[in-house]
Design a protein around this motif. Structure first.
Motif, PDB file in Angstrom:
ATOM      1  N   GLU A 328       0.859  -1.176   0.000  1.00 29.41           N
ATOM      2  CA  GLU A 328       0.000   0.000   0.000  1.00 29.41           C
ATOM      3  C   GLU A 328       0.894   1.225   0.000  1.00 29.41           C
ATOM      4  OE1 GLU A 328      -2.881  -0.213   3.185  1.00 29.41           O
ATOM      5  OE2 GLU A 328      -2.867  -2.405   3.056  1.00 29.41           O
ATOM      6  N   ILE A 329       0.468   2.274  -0.684  1.00 35.20           N
ATOM      7  CA  ILE A 329       1.321   3.451  -0.835  1.00 35.20           C
ATOM      8  C   ILE A 329       0.516   4.727  -0.626  1.00 35.20           C
ATOM      9  CG2 ILE A 329       0.971   3.461  -3.339  1.00 35.20           C
ATOM     10  CD1 ILE A 329       3.801   4.621  -3.622  1.00 35.20           C
ATOM     11  N   SER A 330       1.154   5.701   0.010  1.00 35.44           N
ATOM     12  CA  SER A 330       0.580   7.029   0.198  1.00 35.44           C
ATOM     13  C   SER A 330       1.628   8.054  -0.218  1.00 35.44           C
ATOM     14  CB  SER A 330       0.190   7.244   1.664  1.00 35.44           C
ATOM     15  OG  SER A 330      -0.110   8.605   1.921  1.00 35.44           O
ATOM     16  N   VAL A 331       1.253   8.982  -1.093  1.00 37.56           N
ATOM     17  CA  VAL A 331       2.172  10.012  -1.582  1.00 37.56           C
ATOM     18  C   VAL A 331       1.775  11.357  -0.996  1.00 37.56           C
ATOM     19  CG1 VAL A 331       3.073  11.186  -3.622  1.00 37.56           C
ATOM     20  CG2 VAL A 331       2.581   8.730  -3.717  1.00 37.56           C
ATOM     21  N   ASP A 332       2.737  12.024  -0.360  1.00 38.75           N
ATOM     22  CA  ASP A 332       2.506  13.342   0.242  1.00 38.75           C
ATOM     23  C   ASP A 332       1.298  13.330   1.182  1.00 38.75           C
ATOM     24  OD1 ASP A 332       4.696  14.489  -1.014  1.00 38.75           O
ATOM     25  OD2 ASP A 332       3.552  15.028  -2.796  1.00 38.75           O
ATOM     26  N   ASP A 333       1.237  12.300   2.038  1.00 31.44           N
ATOM     27  CA  ASP A 333       0.170  12.150   3.038  1.00 31.44           C
ATOM     28  C   ASP A 333      -1.220  12.051   2.416  1.00 31.44           C
ATOM     29  OD1 ASP A 333       1.881  12.174   5.293  1.00 31.44           O
ATOM     30  OD2 ASP A 333       2.032  14.354   5.162  1.00 31.44           O
ATOM     31  N   PRO A 407      15.493  19.820  -3.114  1.00 29.58           N
ATOM     32  CA  PRO A 407      15.019  18.952  -2.023  1.00 29.58           C
ATOM     33  C   PRO A 407      13.671  18.303  -2.337  1.00 29.58           C
ATOM     34  CG  PRO A 407      14.598  21.233  -1.478  1.00 29.58           C
ATOM     35  CD  PRO A 407      15.317  21.240  -2.811  1.00 29.58           C
ATOM     36  N   LYS A 408      13.644  17.460  -3.330  1.00 29.45           N
ATOM     37  CA  LYS A 408      12.429  16.734  -3.683  1.00 29.45           C
ATOM     38  C   LYS A 408      12.814  15.370  -4.247  1.00 29.45           C
ATOM     39  CE  LYS A 408      12.040  18.816  -8.313  1.00 29.45           C
ATOM     40  NZ  LYS A 408      11.203  19.645  -9.201  1.00 29.45           N
ATOM     41  N   MET A 409      11.823  14.463  -4.308  1.00 24.80           N
ATOM     42  CA  MET A 409      12.057  13.107  -4.786  1.00 24.80           C
ATOM     43  C   MET A 409      11.189  12.844  -6.015  1.00 24.80           C
ATOM     44  SD  MET A 409      11.982  11.104  -1.111  1.00 24.80           S
ATOM     45  CE  MET A 409      10.229  11.425  -0.917  1.00 24.80           C
ATOM     46  N   PHE A 410      11.550  11.810  -6.752  1.00 23.26           N
ATOM     47  CA  PHE A 410      10.773  11.376  -7.913  1.00 23.26           C
ATOM     48  C   PHE A 410      10.487   9.891  -7.730  1.00 23.26           C
ATOM     49  CE2 PHE A 410      10.048   9.948 -12.270  1.00 23.26           C
ATOM     50  CZ  PHE A 410       9.205  10.956 -12.749  1.00 23.26           C
ATOM     51  N   PHE A 411       9.196   9.529  -7.672  1.00 19.65           N
ATOM     52  CA  PHE A 411       8.836   8.125  -7.461  1.00 19.65           C
ATOM     53  C   PHE A 411       8.353   7.507  -8.769  1.00 19.65           C
ATOM     54  CE2 PHE A 411       4.771  10.225  -6.983  1.00 19.65           C
ATOM     55  CZ  PHE A 411       3.865   9.336  -7.546  1.00 19.65           C
ATOM     56  N   SER A 431       7.562  14.298  -5.424  1.00 16.93           N
ATOM     57  CA  SER A 431       6.918  14.261  -4.120  1.00 16.93           C
ATOM     58  C   SER A 431       7.909  14.698  -3.052  1.00 16.93           C
ATOM     59  CB  SER A 431       6.408  12.854  -3.815  1.00 16.93           C
ATOM     60  OG  SER A 431       7.498  11.958  -3.664  1.00 16.93           O
ATOM     61  N   SER A 432       7.365  15.012  -1.877  1.00 15.76           N
ATOM     62  CA  SER A 432       8.217  15.339  -0.736  1.00 15.76           C
ATOM     63  C   SER A 432       8.221  14.219   0.291  1.00 15.76           C
ATOM     64  CB  SER A 432       7.738  16.635  -0.074  1.00 15.76           C
ATOM     65  OG  SER A 432       6.395  16.496   0.368  1.00 15.76           O
ATOM     66  N   LYS A 433       7.239  13.308   0.191  1.00 14.13           N
ATOM     67  CA  LYS A 433       7.147  12.209   1.148  1.00 14.13           C
ATOM     68  C   LYS A 433       6.413  11.031   0.509  1.00 14.13           C
ATOM     69  CE  LYS A 433       5.321  11.122   5.782  1.00 14.13           C
ATOM     70  NZ  LYS A 433       4.535  11.666   6.922  1.00 14.13           N
ATOM     71  N   VAL A 434       6.928   9.829   0.704  1.00 20.36           N
ATOM     72  CA  VAL A 434       6.286   8.606   0.231  1.00 20.36           C
ATOM     73  C   VAL A 434       6.264   7.606   1.386  1.00 20.36           C
ATOM     74  CG1 VAL A 434       6.378   6.679  -1.375  1.00 20.36           C
ATOM     75  CG2 VAL A 434       7.019   8.962  -2.158  1.00 20.36           C
ATOM     76  N   CYS A 435       5.074   7.078   1.692  1.00 20.04           N
ATOM     77  CA  CYS A 435       4.943   6.049   2.724  1.00 20.04           C
ATOM     78  C   CYS A 435       4.490   4.745   2.079  1.00 20.04           C
ATOM     79  CB  CYS A 435       3.944   6.473   3.794  1.00 20.04           C
ATOM     80  SG  CYS A 435       4.480   7.899   4.771  1.00 20.04           S
TER      81      CYS A 435
END
Length: 478
Positions: A328-333, A407-411, A431-435
């Motif tokens: 399961e994945i969540s991008v930027d909350d 300061p950013k990521m690419f998923f 994105s800035s955050k990936v869970c």
């Protein structure tokens, strides 16, 4: 992450302040020069410094803020300006393991002689003489780097992969990786001090691309690179890195070095199985910060090409079928999505030129076929020729690349399965955050292709960038 309007407002305000400062500095220089010309006096003190000092840039470099090499580092200058050079007293040189050395270590367990090794490599189609020659070239270039440092009376500590540790990093003023990009990633992996520079030297430029290393010419003229460092003829570049938090059930935060595991095939196949029975394995209720930072990328997926074993009618015989990675994945909350795919890749600006680029780039042929379909549907009212197809292809592929300092990521979701159960609303993006919450059976979270963490059902990873993790590197002109 700020909204787009807020970000643009802040950026232009900052750019305006920098531009105003630039204009004021130019006026000060002009006034100083004019005064001295009228009075017939030489420039002294602050007037001379104002005339000679660097003019700040307006744009991305200015917006990036002050660099890590401030008062804590003697002789550092964020813009590499004249008079602001860098002269370390102690340098750790991290040396790669060549393919020749790797094969020696790999088969040493079986007690093979050098002649046995030569014959075995021949059976595998490898050129023993060629491997030995590349090893000698690498060794010669390492000796050149080390000799150049010692000629400048710099204390040198030469370390191989197994000897490289946190104590060595603390001892050194700077770290030099002597190898290729893989060695640079290894050297960076143990540096957590934002103020400690790491410099890459490509010791086999004919066989290694070395994107993260100094230009190839300095491989054979390293004293020239040192002199440029002393004179400040370079620019500091702070490459952003990814940090990882792990929590959930059955977590084992102990990393596995994949390079070491490859030395023994049995160890490699049992790496994480053995770790599962160690006392370090536990349930972690809160996020646990892992002891690594990713300079290139983080990959999450089932191990060994996501295999599923079935027994056949013959005793002790197994065959494998593909099994997708389930998570399961969540991008930027955002909301959680159930996904099945061939895995997830999250990269930095540095890594956007590596695996991520090859996952997402489009081929000339695919673009041409899509444009032809659009033209057949009447949605394209322009002549379709090779120049247009090539321009569209290049523009799309270049959009996948971005600065290592951003300061950013690419998923990227690799080959997602989409049906009534599983979805993939965004297959790629910034994105800035990936869970990620694992629903896998035998999965790993691999950092920069060299360090692996078990990532099975119940484990949760939070992937993000913190500017404090930036890696201080050097940019030298050709």
């Amino acid at each position: 992450m700020p909204s787009a309007p807020g970000f643009l407002y802040g950026y232009f305000c900052l750019a305006g302040r920098v531009a105003a400062r630039r204009s004021l500095l130019l006026c000060q220089r002009a006034a100083a020069a004019a005064s001295s010309a009228l009075l017939g006096l030489p420039l002294l003190g602050s007037a001379r410094r104002a005339l000679r000092g660097p003019i700040p840039a307006v744009g991305r470099e200015a917006a990036a803020g002050p660099g890590p090499c401030g008062p804590r580092r003697r002789g550092c200058s964020g813009l590499g300006a004249a008079g602001g050079g860098f002269r370390p007293s102690r340098v750790a040189v991290v040396v790669k393991t060549t393919r020749y050395e790797f094969e020696q270590q790999r088969y040493r367990y079986a007690g093979l002689s050098e002649e046995d090794l030569k014959q075995l490599l021949a059976l595998k189609g490898s050129n023993y003489a060629g491997l030995l020659e590349r090893h000698r070239i690498h060794t010669k270039n390492v000796e050149h780097v080390v000799g150049s440092l010692r000629n400048e009376r710099i204390e040198v500590r030469l370390v191989k992969r197994r000897e490289y540790n946190e104590e060595t990093v603390r001892w050194a003023d700077a770290v030099i990786s002597a190898g290729g990009d893989g060695t640079m990633l290894l050297a960076a992996s143990k540096i957590f001090d934002k103020f400690k520079p790491v410099i890459g030297v490509n010791t086999d430029p004919e066989r290694s691309e070395g994107h993260l290393c100094l230009p190839v010419r300095y491989t054979h003229s390293f004293p020239e690179a040192l002199q440029k460092l002393y004179r400040g003829e370079f620019r500091w570049q702070w490459r952003q890195r990814i940090r990882l938090y792990l929590e959930g059930t059955g977590i084992n935060p102990a990393p596995v070095d994949l390079h070491e595991q490859q030395l023994s095939q049995e160890q490699h196949s049992r790496a994480h199985i053995n770790e599962r029975f160690q006392d370090q394995r536990s349930d972690i209720s809160g996020p646990h910060l892992l002891p690594v930072r990713a300079l290139n990328e983080v990959f999450i997926g089932e191990s060994l090409s996501s295999r599923e074993n079935f027994k056949s009618c013959k005793p002790s015989f197994k065959f494998s079928l593909h099994r997708a990675s389930y998570y399961e994945i969540s991008v930027d909350d955002g909301p959680w999505e159930k996904q099945k795919s061939s895995g997830l890749n999250v990269c930095t600006g540095t890594g956007s030129k590596a695996w991520s680029y090859n996952i997402n780039k489009v081929a000339h042929q695919a673009v041409e076929e899509i444009l032809k379909i659009a033209k057949n549907h009447g949605s394209l009212n322009m002549p379709l020729n090779t120049e247009l197809v090539q321009k569209v292809t290049n523009d799309y592929n270049e959009s996948l690349l971005y600065s290592p300092e951003e300061p950013k990521m690419f998923f990227s979701i690799r080959e997602p399965i989409v049906n009534r159960v599983f979805s993939s609303s965004r297959q790629r993006g910034f994105s800035s955050k990936v869970c990620v919450r694992s629903r896998c059976w035998d999965a790993c979270m691999v950092v920069d292709g060299g360090t692996s963490f078990e990532f099975n059902d119940g484990a949760i990873a939070s992937i993000m960038i913190d500017p404090e993790d930036a890696l201080c590197t050097v940019l030298l002109e050709e």
